[in-house]
Design an enzyme around this catalytic site. Structure first.
Site, mmCIF file in Angstrom:
data_model
loop_
_atom_site.group_PDB
_atom_site.id
_atom_site.type_symbol
_atom_site.label_atom_id
_atom_site.label_comp_id
_atom_site.label_asym_id
_atom_site.label_seq_id
_atom_site.Cartn_x
_atom_site.Cartn_y
_atom_site.Cartn_z
ATOM 1 N N ASN A 1 35.604 31.246 -37.222
ATOM 2 C CA ASN A 1 35.509 31.241 -38.680
ATOM 3 C C ASN A 1 36.351 30.070 -39.182
ATOM 4 O O ASN A 1 37.583 30.114 -39.109
ATOM 5 C CB ASN A 1 36.034 32.554 -39.253
ATOM 6 C CG ASN A 1 36.046 32.568 -40.783
ATOM 7 O OD1 ASN A 1 35.598 31.614 -41.424
ATOM 8 N ND2 ASN A 1 36.561 33.628 -41.374
ATOM 9 N N THR B 1 30.895 29.476 -37.470
ATOM 10 C CA THR B 1 30.096 30.175 -38.477
ATOM 11 C C THR B 1 29.945 29.328 -39.737
ATOM 12 O O THR B 1 30.851 28.589 -40.118
ATOM 13 C CB THR B 1 30.718 31.531 -38.839
ATOM 14 O OG1 THR B 1 32.034 31.328 -39.360
ATOM 15 C CG2 THR B 1 30.797 32.423 -37.620
ATOM 16 N N ALA C 1 28.718 34.002 -44.416
ATOM 17 C CA ALA C 1 28.973 35.417 -44.139
ATOM 18 C C ALA C 1 27.768 36.005 -43.410
ATOM 19 O O ALA C 1 26.624 35.764 -43.781
ATOM 20 C CB ALA C 1 29.237 36.162 -45.441
ATOM 21 N N ASP D 1 40.664 39.799 -38.999
ATOM 22 C CA ASP D 1 40.036 41.106 -38.779
ATOM 23 C C ASP D 1 38.593 41.131 -39.271
ATOM 24 O O ASP D 1 37.754 41.843 -38.711
ATOM 25 C CB ASP D 1 40.844 42.191 -39.500
ATOM 26 C CG ASP D 1 42.259 42.304 -38.944
ATOM 27 O OD1 ASP D 1 42.458 42.002 -37.754
ATOM 28 O OD2 ASP D 1 43.163 42.683 -39.710
ATOM 29 N N GLY D 2 38.305 40.335 -40.299
ATOM 30 C CA GLY D 2 36.941 40.295 -40.838
ATOM 31 C C GLY D 2 35.934 39.755 -39.837
ATOM 32 O O GLY D 2 34.812 40.264 -39.734
#
Length: 463
Positions: free
Chosen positions: A133, A165, A168, A192-193
């Site tokens: 991310n 990425t 989302a 954590d997402g």
């Protein structure tokens, strides 16, 4: 005691030097050991003392040519005149942080190098899918990976397939069609997402087509490969609770070491319908309200959580009336009967008005002064409380954030361990103390792994 006095029968012993000092090196199927000349002059010169390392604590080995330049992979295959080797290994510090150190040995290692590499690679991952991310935390996920993690993976001779990425949900799309037979593990570089996305991408992908996720008793397949986490996000609870600290190099070395542990994943159902899987935490009430409010402060990046938490604890908090029930592992049953009926009957939390209900995806244990997930447990931890002083709440969540071993030591905190399943039904006929439309909207959000997830009704089952 001399560590070389008792060595396995398959040991090989060689005499070399390090920094001009003679050293005896022993390798066998269990470990590598080295022992320097024990003169007082040697002790004064040495920065690296005698060591005995298990192979899983050795990161890699690099042959060096006579002019001390690193040899390329092709050169290593053809050039057998190794004048030196550089051995990289893990140093474990008292604060749970791990570092990669090295030592250079001089001598003819031409007959040893292949066996050294073979021993080092045993039980360790060879091919990894890395998902990054790039905007999490300070927006340096990719830079941190390339600077701090990729070089370690290269030293460990790990091949990586790196995916960055772009939006989302991109992780879920990547995993839907990925061939997991080509890798030994997945590495989530983010917070954590991102781990939440990996979990919710891989679990549905590997299940049978006719699986009913709404069935509370359905048995799901586990991920086919381990999932590792490099903490570069805003919230890094999963890495912290797993490794004992939030540190990029430490997490990378845990992955290189090849160690993996079982971990519970929670299935969250609302009104009998599956909503998501959780890999760290589920909460409803104060914490889910604060997480929702923090979504409005994403521009603050890593500061959005502390600012939102402080504002939430200092401001007015809503309570709610609910019935909270749970099942636990039946610890009193004979081992032979546990597989057929391993859970107790439903139990009820002795409280009606709640401020917060939270479920951690594992029970906890204390390890060298910090709280970590108990990876040997097959159960989860249910933690709830009613109206209490705000200062007490701040102490609780401060201890949780710092992994303080005393974080459960509050008389007002209701702790239920060995939990296998829990259900919460909010009584909507009772005023929850929401004074305006914005507050009332919070009642239809839950916190799953630090992500604010909307729900259609307040009837929730977690298993």
């Amino acid at each position: 005691m001399d560590p070389l006095q008792n060595v396995p029968l398959d040991s090989e012993i060689g005499n070399f030097t390090s920094g001009g000092i003679s050293v005896e090196i022993t390798i066998n199927h269990e470990c590598i050991q080295w022992s320097f000349n024990n003169s007082s002059e040697t002790e004064a010169k040495l920065k690296v003392k005698n060591k005995c390392l298990e192979w899983k604590d050795v990161v890699g080995v690099q042959p060096l040519s006579k002019n001390t330049n690193h040899l390329t992979e092709s050169q290593q295959k053809t050039d057998t005149d190794f004048n030196q080797i550089k051995l990289y290994y893990i140093v474990k510090k008292e604060d749970h942080k791990w570092k990669c150190d090295h030592i250079i040995f001089e001598g003819d290692f031409s007959s040893w190098i292949s066996r050294l590499k073979e021993r080092i690679r045993q039980g360790k991952p060879r091919n990894l899918l890395v998902i990054i991310n790039p905007i999490g935390g300070f927006g340096k996920g990719r830079q941190n990976y390339e600077k701090k993690v990729a070089p370690l993976f290269e030293l460990a001779d790990i091949t990586t397939d790196v995916k960055v990425t772009e939006r989302a949900g991109h992780t879920i799309d990547i995993l839907k069609t990925y061939d997991f037979s080509t890798i030994n593990g997945i590495v989530s570089v983010g917070g954590d997402g991102l781990y939440h996305e990996v979990l919710n991408g891989i679990l549905p992908t590997i299940q049978d087509d006719n699986i009913d996720y709404n069935d509370t008793d359905v048995t799901l397949k586990s991920p086919p490969v381990p999932i590792g986490v490099i903490p570069t996000g805003t919230g890094n609870g999963i890495a912290g609770w797993s490794c004992g600290c939030i540190d990029i190099e430490t997490s990378a070395l845990h992955i290189i070491r090849g160690e993996h542990h079982k971990s519970c994943a929670l299935s969250i159902k609302v009104g009998g319908k599956h909503v998501a899987f959780a890999g760290l935490l589920f909460s409803y009430g104060v914490m889910s309200d604060l997480i929702k409010k923090s979504e409005e402060r994403r521009w603050m990046k890593v500061m959005r959580y502390p600012v939102s938490l402080l504002g939430g604890f200092l401001g007015r908090q809503r309570s709610f009336n609910a019935d909270v029930t749970y099942k636990t592992l039946n610890t009193n049953m004979d081992e032979e009967k546990k597989e057929d009926n391993c859970e107790t009957d439903w139990k009820t939390v002795d409280l009606k008005e709640f401020l917060s209900v939270n479920v951690f995806c594992c029970d906890m244990r204390v390890d060298n002064g910090v709280v970590k997930c108990d990876r040997q447990s097959d159960s989860i931890l249910l933690m709830s409380y009613g109206r209490i002083k705000k200062l007490e709440q701040m102490k609780l969540w401060g201890r949780i954030a710092t992994q303080n071993p005393n974080f459960l030591d509050f008389d007002w905190l209701i702790k239920n361990s060995n939990v296998t399943r829990f259900h919460i039904k909010v009584d909507e006929s009772v005023d929850c103390g929401s004074s305006n439309e914005k507050d009332r909207a919070l009642e239809l959000y839950v916190n799953i792994d630090g992500e604010s997830i909307p729900i259609s009704e307040r009837d929730i089952d977690v298993r």
